[in-house]
Scaffold this motif. Structure first.
Motif, PDB file in Angstrom:
ATOM      1  N   PHE A  19      42.367  -5.311  37.420  1.00  0.00           N
ATOM      2  CA  PHE A  19      41.775  -4.699  36.228  1.00  0.00           C
ATOM      3  C   PHE A  19      42.332  -3.317  35.939  1.00  0.00           C
ATOM      4  N   GLN A  20      42.852  -2.626  36.928  1.00  0.00           N
ATOM      5  CA  GLN A  20      43.633  -1.426  36.632  1.00  0.00           C
ATOM      6  C   GLN A  20      44.904  -1.828  35.885  1.00  0.00           C
ATOM      7  N   TYR A  21      45.495  -2.938  36.303  1.00  0.00           N
ATOM      8  CA  TYR A  21      46.681  -3.466  35.611  1.00  0.00           C
ATOM      9  C   TYR A  21      46.326  -3.808  34.170  1.00  0.00           C
ATOM     10  N   LEU A  31      35.331   0.053  37.299  1.00  0.00           N
ATOM     11  CA  LEU A  31      36.490   0.521  38.049  1.00  0.00           C
ATOM     12  C   LEU A  31      36.291   1.863  38.726  1.00  0.00           C
ATOM     13  N   ASP A  32      35.565   2.763  38.112  1.00  0.00           N
ATOM     14  CA  ASP A  32      35.412   4.098  38.675  1.00  0.00           C
ATOM     15  C   ASP A  32      34.267   4.201  39.675  1.00  0.00           C
ATOM     16  N   ALA A  66      32.982  -5.635  31.366  1.00  0.00           N
ATOM     17  CA  ALA A  66      32.100  -5.289  32.488  1.00  0.00           C
ATOM     18  C   ALA A  66      32.914  -4.916  33.721  1.00  0.00           C
ATOM     19  N   ALA A  67      34.010  -5.638  33.977  1.00  0.00           N
ATOM     20  CA  ALA A  67      34.861  -5.315  35.122  1.00  0.00           C
ATOM     21  C   ALA A  67      35.535  -3.961  34.937  1.00  0.00           C
ATOM     22  N   PRO A  86      41.169  -6.892  45.735  1.00  0.00           N
ATOM     23  CA  PRO A  86      40.198  -5.921  45.238  1.00  0.00           C
ATOM     24  C   PRO A  86      40.081  -6.046  43.719  1.00  0.00           C
ATOM     25  N   LEU A  87      38.878  -5.970  43.201  1.00  0.00           N
ATOM     26  CA  LEU A  87      38.703  -6.100  41.754  1.00  0.00           C
ATOM     27  C   LEU A  87      39.523  -5.062  40.998  1.00  0.00           C
TER      28      LEU A  87
END
Length: 534
Positions: free
Chosen positions: A224-226, A146-147, A141-142, A219-220
């Motif tokens: 989560f990009q990582y 992201l976008d 879900a996270a 920032p979320l």
């Protein structure tokens, strides 16, 4: 950056590339590669067959130490091109989460390839098997958000939303994964809080770019990009660098500087502590010893705060200076130490749940200091498929990332081996050149240790190093977007033959979490902008 400039220059200019483009790389340290640091440590004597004792010497990476080749597509392509890929070895990709007092001990053995997984501690069995699938759903879900989110949407806000309205936040992800969740379960919100407190907050607090105020304020998109790159793409192919990450960087450097009249030349100057002065249409580099030279273009691949320190723009470029100062000044930094040691007290009380990555769960009232994680080196830098590299059962030693050097007792820190004569010829030949050089010189000055106070000789000989890391907060994410626009503007002018001020920026702080793959992506994009090959 030099790799892609050379590659795109060859694509643009063909057989005339060598005459059109010359690249000089200035490295402040004696060794290459920012947070890459490889040392050899002394673990005592190892008893061999027939009772023969030999010195037990091992190498350890204190900085950059593994990658996920499932998603590191550019990195894999470069390694394949230069013939380095065979030196990437599989590691034991497992995790433990624990409280220091032993109240909570959990293991994630999803990718355990060899060894024992105890159901009493496995995440797959926690809460009658309901926690592990919920972790997957929360994670998906996270990633799906992201976008569509801004940097102001924090990790804490995301989990607060998931706790308050789990079905609204998580149902689409559960359906996507084919995981059944009982949305009417009164314990569901508490279970989401367990996912946050036991898994994500500790993991994010262990990331090198974490805010020192704690995971909740991040920032979320930062962690989560990582996750999407470092741990995504299906089943990760986690690999470590055989005999140290610096070997990879040195192999890449050798590829860049090799004599080849068909491609742009690359020259590497080490121990080059230079300053940069930018004027309209002109860049001048100089050091404190009277050397200076002019260049058509300078690309800074340093930390943002270092760039502010060593770059000067002339008064005629005052508006640009103000613009850059605002961008670079938005990036904050934390400091941390990487220590190689034998202090098993940092690990879970139960040795049977030691894993490759060991992450401490703190009480809710504790302060979450950044970048704290403990690696079991005999799992992390160990190839279980190759008997020559399988050392998992030998005496354990650890690499820990801590915010305070005093966190590791000095008597438990391992000594660096500085006498090359103690190493076998096989090990000596395969170690990074920079590690061998440190042995020859008997000193160890890489990283940012020069910023520290004078050290006593005993501590100076220990196997540790000092790093700084940009905090990936909302200000840094905005700075990345701003520097991207700045780079695009300057690159366009440069390509059109204008180049009003010849200064560009690359490096880890300019793109995402600064993972190797992201640095390559940013360098490829910037090179194509410059040379018009996109």
């Amino acid at each position: 950056m030099a790799y892609y400039l050379q590659k795109e220059g060859l694509k643009k200019h063909g057989e005339n590339a060598a005459q059109k483009l010359e690249i000089t790389l200035f490295e402040r340290k004696a060794s290459l590669g920012g947070n890459a640091e490889t040392v050899v440590v002394d673990l005592g004597m190892r008893r061999m067959e027939q009772g023969v004792d030999v010195p037990y010497l091992r190498w350890a990476d204190l900085g950059v130490n593994d990658v996920n080749l499932t998603t590191y597509k550019r990195l894999e392509a470069v390694m394949r091109e230069i013939g380095y890929l065979e030196h990437m070895k599989p590691l034991q990709d497992t995790e433990s989460y624990f409280t220091r007092d032993g109240r909570i001990s959990l293991t994630d053995d999803t990718y355990l390839r060899q060894g024992v997984s105890d159901p009493a501690f496995s995440l797959d069995h926690v809460d009658h098997g309901r926690l592990a699938p919920l972790i997957q759903v929360v994670h998906r879900a996270a990633l799906d958000l992201l976008d569509s989110i801004s940097p102001s949407y924090t990790v804490a806000a995301y989990f607060d939303d998931c706790v308050a309205k789990p079905r609204e936040m998580l149902e689409a992800a559960a359906r996507e994964l084919g995981i059944a969740i009982d949305w009417g379960d009164p314990a569901l919100s508490d279970r989401v809080q367990s996912v946050r407190t036991l898994i994500y907050y500790p993991r994010i607090a262990a990331m090198y770019f974490t805010d020192d105020q704690g995971p909740g304020d991040m920032p979320l998109e930062a962690p989560f990009q990582y996750y999407r790159i470092q741990e995504g793409g299906g089943e990760p192919r986690r690999r470590y660098f055989e005999y140290g990450s610096q070997r990879w960087l040195e192999a890449l450097a050798a590829h860049l500087v090799e004599a080849d009249s068909s491609k742009p030349s690359v020259t590497i100057r080490r121990n080059a502590d230079v300053h940069v002065r930018i004027e309209p249409g002109k860049a001048t580099l100089h050091d404190d010893y009277g050397w200076s030279a002019s260049f058509d273009l300078v690309i800074m691949a340093t930390h943002a705060d270092d760039a502010r320190r060593i770059v000067t723009l002339s008064d005629t470029l005052a508006p640009i200076r103000q613009r850059l100062d605002s961008i670079l000044g938005s990036v904050r930094y934390t400091r941390s130490y990487s220590v190689c040691h034998t202090a098993s007290s940092r690990l879970p009380l139960n040795k049977n749940i030691w894993r490759t990555y060991n992450i401490e769960i703190r009480d809710p009232g504790d302060t979450f200091f950044p970048y704290r994680i403990d690696y079991v080196a005999n799992l992390h830098q160990n190839d279980p498929d190759n008997p020559a590299y399988d050392s998992a059962g030998l005496p354990q030693y650890f690499v820990s990332l801590v915010n305070d050097l005093n966190s590791i007792p000095k008597q438990d820190m391992l000594d660096k081996v500085l006498d090359a004569d103690r190493l076998s010829r096989e090990m000596l030949d395969r170690l990074p050149e920079s590690t061998r050089t440190q042995m020859q010189e008997g000193i160890h000055n890489s990283g940012y240790k020069s910023e520290l106070p004078e050290l006593d000789d005993a501590l100076h000989r220990k196997a540790w190093t000092y790093f700084k890391h940009n905090v990936l907060d909302a200000g840094c994410i905005q700075a990345q977007r701003d520097i991207d626009r700045y780079n695009a503007d300057v690159a366009h002018s440069y390509r059109e033959g204008e180049a009003p001020w010849p200064l560009l920026f690359a490096g880890g702080w300019t793109c995402g979490a600064g993972l190797q793959e992201q640095c390559l992506e940013q360098s490829e994009r910037l090179s194509r902008w410059l040379l018009g090959t996109e």
